[in-house]
Structures are given as structure tokens and as C-alpha cells.
Design an enzyme around this catalytic site. Structure first.
Site, PDB file in Angstrom:
ATOM      1  N   GLY A 110     -52.615 -33.446  57.797  1.00  0.00           N
ATOM      2  CA  GLY A 110     -51.942 -32.419  58.583  1.00  0.00           C
ATOM      3  C   GLY A 110     -50.481 -32.741  58.838  1.00  0.00           C
ATOM      4  N   GLY A 111     -49.812 -33.368  57.876  1.00  0.00           N
ATOM      5  CA  GLY A 111     -48.386 -33.619  57.997  1.00  0.00           C
ATOM      6  C   GLY A 111     -48.033 -34.511  59.175  1.00  0.00           C
TER       7      GLY A 111
ATOM      8  N   SER B 153     -53.443 -37.389  53.097  1.00  0.00           N
ATOM      9  CA  SER B 153     -52.267 -36.568  53.425  1.00  0.00           C
ATOM     10  C   SER B 153     -51.422 -37.212  54.516  1.00  0.00           C
ATOM     11  CB  SER B 153     -52.721 -35.159  53.814  1.00  0.00           C
ATOM     12  OG  SER B 153     -53.390 -34.540  52.748  1.00  0.00           O
TER      13      SER B 153
ATOM     14  N   ASP C 166     -53.231 -33.856  46.369  1.00  0.00           N
ATOM     15  CA  ASP C 166     -53.620 -34.094  47.753  1.00  0.00           C
ATOM     16  C   ASP C 166     -55.057 -33.612  47.974  1.00  0.00           C
ATOM     17  OD1 ASP C 166     -53.900 -33.818  50.582  1.00  0.00           O
ATOM     18  OD2 ASP C 166     -51.728 -33.671  50.784  1.00  0.00           O
TER      19      ASP C 166
END
Length: 584
Positions: free
Chosen positions: A96-97, A127, A413
């Protein structure tokens, strides 16, 4: 699994490997059906087998001593635990960045405060969570030190302007790094540029760290073993629902869970044929691996670039739409290209145009040399239990279309498929007892977990049943325990949704907020206006601290549930709970 080399391949090795003593038999029978038969005493660089490597087995022995000591203190046990009584605890972090990265720092900080971080044996992520993991392992003693140090570093860089990442000085650094990488023999794509920009955004510079270097953090079992995941897909069809294969990265090995083929990280990216090393390339910096593990977020490069260089309204909206679509249902572009062109670094309009060209038509995957290239599978490989466990697609009956026939891997990813890192934790040799599942989704706190259960049940993998009431679906709590009493092999799972339930009223467990502290508890993790959107690479300091403290609080507030789960799995490991030989 039986790997067989035919006469034609044997002749190829004799001609190209420079080892006249190497003779590969076309077919031999072995009690272990996964052995590649070679009369040379020298082992193949590619390790074939589904078991854990010797280095990981040795690490587990060291780590169990650390875990046993931590459990004795945390659970106030009156005796020391024997090695076979020590439960295996793993962290399963979602992607989720920057939201995932910040949340994971908060979760780990809470475990450290509770004295439970040393109870963890494995730390797995995908990720954005890998950004935190890779940074932590810069320090071989990270879990034994105050985590406020690395957190302060990330806070500093995450809350500052990203303009410097696109300065002429940094662009020149990127050009030199990519040119060097190409000269070394590595393929280069826009994902490599994304990796360098990401490194500058998160750390202010390109750092010379390698995955193999993280072994120093495991020498005494002083930290959990980090596990990073990627997916291998078909280059001409990036739909992960049609074809996907899990690829695991650890400081000891990189390899396929499906085929049981692994190489040391020093050799990942080097050229192989039929298990033999044909051309060794320098090991990639870990930032380039982060580009593989989180290439779905290369869309953020678009977001940053258009804000800094372009005022064209239509193009801005085009990029915004792409970024928004990633949060909902990411689908990779099927375009492929190699973009090492001299024009991309030119200043002014030419630079903007070059960026526009390859960013809006970019590949979102990374190509790496296939270390399984040329290996042949036995015609009955589909019947091997360990292989079938991880099978994901309809192409298995056609050996000519399997990955060992491809010269290159096409890595994406894992969030393109399932936004969680469960596959590494479920490898049979790891015998997971308890999984701490850290969610970081703004809108669907159970979606990835439920997808994982469906995936596992369809393939016979042990996984607890995720059953939720309508009330839980509507208003999630801070912690959930899932288990399956009918399946002793299934780990107990503690799931921590990203929610603001009691944190808005309490600054610490049991400590009510004063009126002046109420604003600090208003952390927005649900609305579309949340500052923690996937495309956001820059936080305000108060937003960063709010998400960090919320994640910290939710775990600390669930201390009783964690301790109870540890007691449960410890009881499972007790000698009286194990089946006797007569029962087995």
C-alpha cells in the site's frame, strides 16, 4: 520433482560449460524425485528442492534461542523452553505504498514496546511494506535498538518536497547508475528508473545496499528473517489471474515456490542454462529489487512528474485517472520496451517530452535472466504433491510453455493479484504456528485475507477460516483471531485492520485523551479525502505521526489478544499435545 537433462542438453553443457568431467545422465532413478543427477562432485549453482536451505535451517536454530528467551519473559514462564517447543511466529504485511510503509513501522514499534518483537521469526512483506523492511535491515542490530531512529529518518524524507528527486543533479545520478547497470549486462527498463527515484524520495540518495548483505543481520538470530515476494507472469500477457508464479526473495536465496528452484541473491540476474552458471553479473543493489517488489507504484512517478513539469490539463487528468484506477483494480500495461536513450536526460521541454513518452507507455514489470532456463521437467511433474500445491494456471500439461523454457523472467508486484504476503509463510518447512496479519487498506480491511483463504483452500494449503459477522464487516474492530480447530496444521491468525476505533478517544491504552489532545486522534483512514491515498508520496508531519501512532496504538491495545494467541500456540507445541508415533 524430477529434473531431467536429455542427450542434446548434455552435449550443450559439455561444449559450453568448460567442465569436461561434467556428465548429465539423460534419466536416472532416485529415492528423492527432485534430484538433478550429475556425476561431478561440484554442486549446481541452482538448488533444486522444496525444503529450506541449510542456511535458513541454521538461522532457525539460532533464532529459536532468542524467541524462547523472549517468550519466557513475555508469558512469565517458570522454565526454559526446549527448541522443539518454541512456536514459529510470522508477520504478514500488506502492500500500500507509503501508507503500508508507515503503518508497518508503527506495528513493529508497538511489538518492540511490548517486548514481543523478539518472539517473531519471519517478517514477510510485499510492495510498500518492503520499503520499510529493506530500510530496517541496513542496520544488522535494528530490532535490538530503539526504532525511533529509522522512523525519524523516514519521517524526514517522507514529509519533505520530492522536487529534489527530479533535480538535474539527481537525474544525472540516475543516468550514470542506469548506464553502469546496462554495461554490467543487466536489462534496464523504466522500473529501474522508478527504483532510483524511489530511493531518492525515501532516503535522499541512492544507497549501495545488497540483499545478500542482510545476512549479517541474521548471524546470531538477532532479527526476524525478511521475506520479500514478487510474481512471475507472461511478458506478452500480464493478467495475473491467467498465469502467475510466486518468486521469493530472502538474504539466503531467491527462487520459485512452485518449481523448487533457488539461487543465492548474488547470482540473481546472472545468466544460467540447464542449472549451470554461464555468465555471472554483479549483484543488483537492493533498490532495484524494491523496484521489482513494488513496481505497481511506478504510477507515483507519473503523479510526481506531472505536478513538477507539466501544466497540460488533459494530460494531468489522464495520469490522475491511471493512479486512481490502481487503487481500485490494478491492471498492468502489456507494452514492453527498453528505454536506454540518450535523449531522456535533456533539460527543458525535451526532458518533459521524454518523460511523458516512456511514462505513459511504460512497462510495469521487470525483466531478469531466468536462472531456471533450459531445465527440463519430468513428464509426470504435475503429479508431484509439492509442485501441485502451488500450481496456479491452466498451462501445466504443456511443458514447452513452462517458465524453465523462457530465457527471461517477467516480474511484477504481487498486489496485481493479492495484496498480502502469505505464500512465503506457508512453505511447509516453516511450520507457521501464529501469523500476525497487518492490514493497511483504506476501504477493505478483510479483502486480501479472504482472498488468501480462498486461494489456500482451493490448493489444499492449511489456512484458518475467515468468518465475519455483518457488524464486523460494517464496523471492524482493532483485532481479530481466526483459527481452525479441525485443521491442526493451519496457523492461528491475528488480523489487525487499519481502523480508528478507540484511538480517537485514547492516546494510549487506558489513557483517555484530554480536550486538547482530541485533534491528534482524528486520523482519517476511511474517507476518499484521506491523506493516505495510494498515490501520495508526501505526507504532512502530523499525518505521518498520526498514522504511525494509530498503528502503534492498535497493536498495543491488543496486547491481551496477542499474549493469549502465543499461549495457545505454545500449548500446541507442548510435548503432551503432539501425536505419538503410534498415532502418526
Amino acid at each position: 520433482m524430477l529434473w531431467i537433462l536429455g542427450l542434446e542438453q548434455r552435449d550443450y553443457l559439455a561444449a559450453h560449460c568448460g567442465d569436461s568431467q561434467t556428465v548429465i545422465e539423460p534419466c536416472m532413478v532416485s529415492s528423492d524425485p527432485r534430484i538433478l543427477h550429475c556425476s561431478s562432485p561440484k554442486e549446481l549453482p541452482v538448488r533444486l528442492g522444496f525444503d529450506l536451505c541449510a542456511e535458513e535451517e541454521a538461522f532457525l536454530s539460532r533464532r529459536k534461542k532468542v524467541v524462547a528467551k523472549a517468550l519466557k519473559q513475555a508469558l512469565q514462564l517458570d522454565r526454559d523452553l526446549q527448541e522443539d517447543e518454541v512456536p514459529v511466529v510470522g508477520i504478514m504485511a500488506e502492500g500500500g505504498g507509503t501508507r503500508a510503509m508507515t503503518s508497518l513501522y508503527g506495528h513493529l514499534l508497538a511489538l518492540q514496546k511490548l517486548g514481543l518483537l523478539d518472539c517473531v521469526t519471519y517478517l514477510s512483506g510485499i510492495s510498500g511494506s518492503t520499503w520499510a523492511m529493506a530500510h530496517l535491515y541496513w542496520d544488522p542490530e535494528w530490532s535490538q535498538k530503539d526504532l525511533e531512529g529509522p522512523i525519524s529518518h523516514v519521517r524526514e524524507h517522507l514529509t519533505k518536497s520530492k522536487l529534489s528527486a527530479f533535480s538535474p543533479e539527481h537525474l544525472e545520478i540516475y543516468r550514470r547508475e542506469l548506464q553502469l547497470r546496462a554495461e554490467q549486462g543487466h536489462s534496464t527498463t523504466v522500473v529501474d528508473l522508478w527504483a532510483l527515484v524511489l530511493e531518492s524520495m525515501l532516503h535522499g540518495q541512492v544507497v549501495d545496499q545488497k540483499l545478500s548483505g542482510q545476512r549479517t543481520a541474521l548471524e546470531r538470530g538477532q532479527n526476524p528473517l525478511p521475506l520479500y515476494l514478487s510474481l512471475n507472469v507472461k511478458e506478452n500477457n500480464l493478467d495475473t489471474f491467467e498465469f502467475k508464479e510466486w518468486v521469493e526473495f530472502s538474504p539466503y536465496e531467491v527462487g520459485f515456490l512452485k518449481y523448487g528452484g533457488f539461487v543465492p541473491p548474488e547470482l540473481f540476474g546472472s545468466k544460467f542454462f540447464m542449472g549451470q552458471l554461464m555468465k555471472r553479473l554483479p549483484e543488483s543493489q537492493i533498490c532495484f529489487l524494491e523496484g521489482i517488489w513494488s513496481n505497481i507504484f511506478s504510477l507515483n512517478l507519473l503523479d510526481t512528474w506531472y505536478g513538477l513539469t507539466c501544466s497540460e490539463g488533459d494530460w494531468k487528468q489522464h495520469i490522475k485517472d491511471k493512479i486512481q484506477n490502481v487503487e481500485k483494480a490494478p491492471v498492468a500495461s502489456s507494452a514492453t520496451s527498453s528505454w536506454m536513450e540518450s535523449s531522456w536526460l535533456k533539460s527543458g521541454t525535451a526532458l518533459a517530452q521524454a518523460f511523458k513518452g516512456f511514462l505513459t507507455n511504460r512497462p510495469l514489470h521487470q525483466c531478469e535472466a531466468n536462472f531456471l532456463h533450459g531445465l527440463q521437467l519430468h513428464r509426470d511433474y504435475c503429479n508431484q504433491k509439492d509442485f501441485s500445491t502451488w500450481a496456479d494456471f491452466q498451462l501445466d500439461p504443456i511443458p514447452s510453455r513452462l517458465t524453465p523454457q523462457e530465457p527471461q523472467l517477467c516480474l511484477v508486484d504481487p498486489a496485481y493479484f493479492i495484496n498480502t504476503s502469505f505464500p512465503s509463510l506457508l512453505r511447509p518447512g516453516r511450520r507457521m504456528d501464529l501469523i500476525l496479519s497487518f492490514n493497511c487498506s483504506l476501504n477493505s480491511p478483510f479483502e486480501a485475507l479472504q482472498q488468501s483463504e480462498l486461494y489456500c483452500r482451493a490448493r489444499g494449503l492449511p489456512f484458518p477460516h475467515v468468518e465475519l459477522s455483518p457488524e464486523d464487516q460494517l464496523q471492524p474492530k482493532e483485532c481479530y483471531l481466526f483459527s481452525d480447530p479441525t485443521c491442526p496444521e493451519a496457523p492461528v491468525l491475528l488480523h489487525f485492520p487499519l481502523v480508528n476505533v478507540s484511538f480517537k478517544d485514547y492516546s494510549a491504552p487506558g489513557v483517555k485523551r484530554s480536550p486538547a489532545e482530541i485533534p491528534a486522534g482524528q486520523v482519517d483512514v476511511t474517507k476518499d479525502t484521506s491523506p493516505y491515498a495510494l498515490c501520495n508520496m508526501t505526507y504532512k508531519k502530523e499525518d505521518f505521526d498520526g498514522l504511525l501512532r494509530l498503528s502503534d496504538y492498535n497493536v498495543q491495545n491488543s496486547q491481551a489478544a496477542i499474549l493469549q494467541a502465543l499461549r495457545t500456540v505454545l500449548k500446541r507445541r507442548a510435548p503432551e499435545a503432539r501425536p505419538s508415533k503410534a498415532q502418526m
